[in-house]
Motif scaffolding. Structure first.
Motif, PDB file in Angstrom:
ATOM      1  N   GLN A 194      56.080  74.305  66.555  1.00  0.00           N
ATOM      2  CA  GLN A 194      54.634  74.240  66.346  1.00  0.00           C
ATOM      3  C   GLN A 194      53.939  75.435  66.993  1.00  0.00           C
ATOM      4  O   GLN A 194      53.051  76.059  66.393  1.00  0.00           O
ATOM      5  CB  GLN A 194      54.074  72.943  66.942  1.00  0.00           C
TER       6      GLN A 194
ATOM      7  N   ILE B 292      39.389  67.981  56.731  1.00  0.00           N
ATOM      8  CA  ILE B 292      39.888  66.835  57.480  1.00  0.00           C
ATOM      9  C   ILE B 292      39.550  65.530  56.759  1.00  0.00           C
ATOM     10  O   ILE B 292      38.654  65.476  55.919  1.00  0.00           O
ATOM     11  CB  ILE B 292      39.333  66.789  58.922  1.00  0.00           C
TER      12      ILE B 292
ATOM     13  N   ALA C  73      52.995  69.259  60.989  1.00  0.00           N
ATOM     14  CA  ALA C  73      53.464  67.870  61.036  1.00  0.00           C
ATOM     15  C   ALA C  73      54.983  67.794  61.023  1.00  0.00           C
ATOM     16  O   ALA C  73      55.649  68.511  60.271  1.00  0.00           O
ATOM     17  CB  ALA C  73      52.903  67.091  59.846  1.00  0.00           C
TER      18      ALA C  73
ATOM     19  N   THR D 285      44.299  68.645  56.960  1.00  0.00           N
ATOM     20  CA  THR D 285      44.936  67.871  58.023  1.00  0.00           C
ATOM     21  C   THR D 285      44.131  66.622  58.360  1.00  0.00           C
ATOM     22  O   THR D 285      42.946  66.518  58.027  1.00  0.00           O
ATOM     23  CB  THR D 285      45.092  68.741  59.287  1.00  0.00           C
ATOM     24  N   HIS D 286      44.792  65.677  59.007  1.00  0.00           N
ATOM     25  CA  HIS D 286      44.075  64.539  59.590  1.00  0.00           C
ATOM     26  C   HIS D 286      43.909  64.737  61.099  1.00  0.00           C
ATOM     27  O   HIS D 286      43.304  63.907  61.772  1.00  0.00           O
ATOM     28  CB  HIS D 286      44.837  63.232  59.327  1.00  0.00           C
ATOM     29  N   ASP D 287      44.443  65.844  61.636  1.00  0.00           N
ATOM     30  CA  ASP D 287      44.438  66.110  63.075  1.00  0.00           C
ATOM     31  C   ASP D 287      43.300  67.066  63.436  1.00  0.00           C
ATOM     32  O   ASP D 287      43.363  68.257  63.129  1.00  0.00           O
ATOM     33  CB  ASP D 287      45.779  66.731  63.482  1.00  0.00           C
TER      34      ASP D 287
ATOM     35  N   GLU E 273      48.958  70.113  56.195  1.00  0.00           N
ATOM     36  CA  GLU E 273      49.532  69.543  57.426  1.00  0.00           C
ATOM     37  C   GLU E 273      50.637  70.469  57.949  1.00  0.00           C
ATOM     38  O   GLU E 273      51.807  70.070  58.065  1.00  0.00           O
ATOM     39  CB  GLU E 273      50.088  68.142  57.157  1.00  0.00           C
TER      40      GLU E 273
ATOM     41  N   ARG F  15      41.050  61.010  56.817  1.00  0.00           N
ATOM     42  CA  ARG F  15      42.167  60.106  57.055  1.00  0.00           C
ATOM     43  C   ARG F  15      43.038  60.021  55.801  1.00  0.00           C
ATOM     44  O   ARG F  15      42.687  60.558  54.747  1.00  0.00           O
ATOM     45  CB  ARG F  15      41.667  58.728  57.471  1.00  0.00           C
TER      46      ARG F  15
ATOM     47  N   LYS G 242      39.779  72.745  65.346  1.00  0.00           N
ATOM     48  CA  LYS G 242      38.660  72.817  66.289  1.00  0.00           C
ATOM     49  C   LYS G 242      38.161  74.246  66.507  1.00  0.00           C
ATOM     50  O   LYS G 242      37.046  74.438  67.001  1.00  0.00           O
ATOM     51  CB  LYS G 242      39.048  72.179  67.621  1.00  0.00           C
TER      52      LYS G 242
ATOM     53  N   ASP H 299      42.501  68.469  66.136  1.00  0.00           N
ATOM     54  CA  ASP H 299      42.864  69.553  67.046  1.00  0.00           C
ATOM     55  C   ASP H 299      43.254  70.824  66.287  1.00  0.00           C
ATOM     56  O   ASP H 299      43.088  71.937  66.801  1.00  0.00           O
ATOM     57  CB  ASP H 299      44.018  69.132  67.953  1.00  0.00           C
ATOM     58  N   LEU H 300      43.778  70.673  65.078  1.00  0.00           N
ATOM     59  CA  LEU H 300      44.218  71.839  64.315  1.00  0.00           C
ATOM     60  C   LEU H 300      43.065  72.672  63.782  1.00  0.00           C
ATOM     61  O   LEU H 300      43.254  73.825  63.411  1.00  0.00           O
ATOM     62  CB  LEU H 300      45.110  71.410  63.139  1.00  0.00           C
TER      63      LEU H 300
END
Length: 255
Positions: free
Chosen positions: A186, A50, A179, A204-206, A176, A52, A211, A208-209
């Motif tokens: 999805q 992960i 995305a 990813t930057h997300d 990603e 940004r 966790k 939730d993907l």
């Protein structure tokens, strides 16, 4: 959560040929240091990377995949230097790019699926037979001669994943992976990823993907800022992203 620093860090042994090994790996592009002193040994089944935008995630993916060499340090995929032995890497590592159009090379579905097998040494005729057989097994036998231009974005993503799976790699890099897709697509792809036996590295930057990942690595400014279990890494990541969001996003562009 383990905070990484150069001092006191015992790098993993480069003789260990299991998983993804990076030992003091650095990448410099256009005179700029993009990745600095990356020390990781990734052996878990589900791994998240992960960070940004601009943190170095995509460069790390390209480095592991052998698409760019390390400027210094070492990179190994199951003991293979990915930038020097691309052929050996084909059965070890697959990549699913964020944009399938950056991955697709051929005009028809069967040709696209056959390409990787040909790269692995199969004859074109044998590879085409294998592609058609796999499509039938997936309930998509009628797709073989379809023009890829007729497929939706989600269908092209599925095709790229199937092309990777045809080559039976041990590890798959996902850039990603969800995305830009609608929610039903999805959900379908997420179920497909969850069922795969391969090691998956999701970039990813997300949060939730990743966790439910076994291990999460947080990149910031080209360095590993933290790594460990999701419940140890993600709260700090989320707090940092929230703090960044409170800053003036256009401050760097002030006259």
């Amino acid at each position: 959560m383990k905070i990484i620093s150069r001092q006191g860090f015992s790098a993993p042994s480069p003789s260990d040929d299991d998983g993804l090994l990076l030992r003091r790996a650095c990448v410099t592009l256009g005179g700029k240091a993009v990745l600095q002193d990356i020390n990781l040994h990734l052996t878990e089944r589900r791994i998240g990377i992960i960070g940004r935008n601009g943190s170095g995630k995509s460069t790390l993916l390209r480095l592991i995949a052998g698409l760019i060499p390390a400027s210094s340090g070492e990179v190994r995929v199951d003991g293979i230097d990915p930038s020097k032995d691309r052929k050996a890497l084909l059965s070890r590592l697959g990549i699913l790019f964020q944009n399938p159009d950056h991955q697709i090379l051929f005009p028809t579905v069967a040709e696209e699926l056959a390409f990787g097998l040909i790269q692995q040494g199969q004859t074109k005729s044998a590879a085409m037979v294998a592609a058609r057989t796999r499509l039938k097994a997936e309930g998509k036998g009628g797709w073989a001669d379809l023009s890829i231009s007729t497929l939706s974005q989600g269908q092209r993503h599925w095709l790229c994943l199937l092309a990777v799976l045809m080559m039976e790699p041990d590890t798959i890099l996902l850039d990603e992976p969800l995305a830009g897709l609608d929610l039903p697509t999805q959900a379908r792809l997420a179920r497909a990823f969850a069922a795969l036996p391969q090691r998956l590295v999701t970039i990813t930057h997300d949060p939730d993907l990743v966790k439910t990942a076994d291990r999460v690595v947080w990149l910031e400014a080209g360095r590993v800022l933290a790594e460990g279990k999701p419940d140890k890494v993600l709260p700090g990541f989320m707090a940092a992203m929230h703090a960044y969001g409170l800053d003036d996003a256009d401050a760097d562009f002030a006259g």
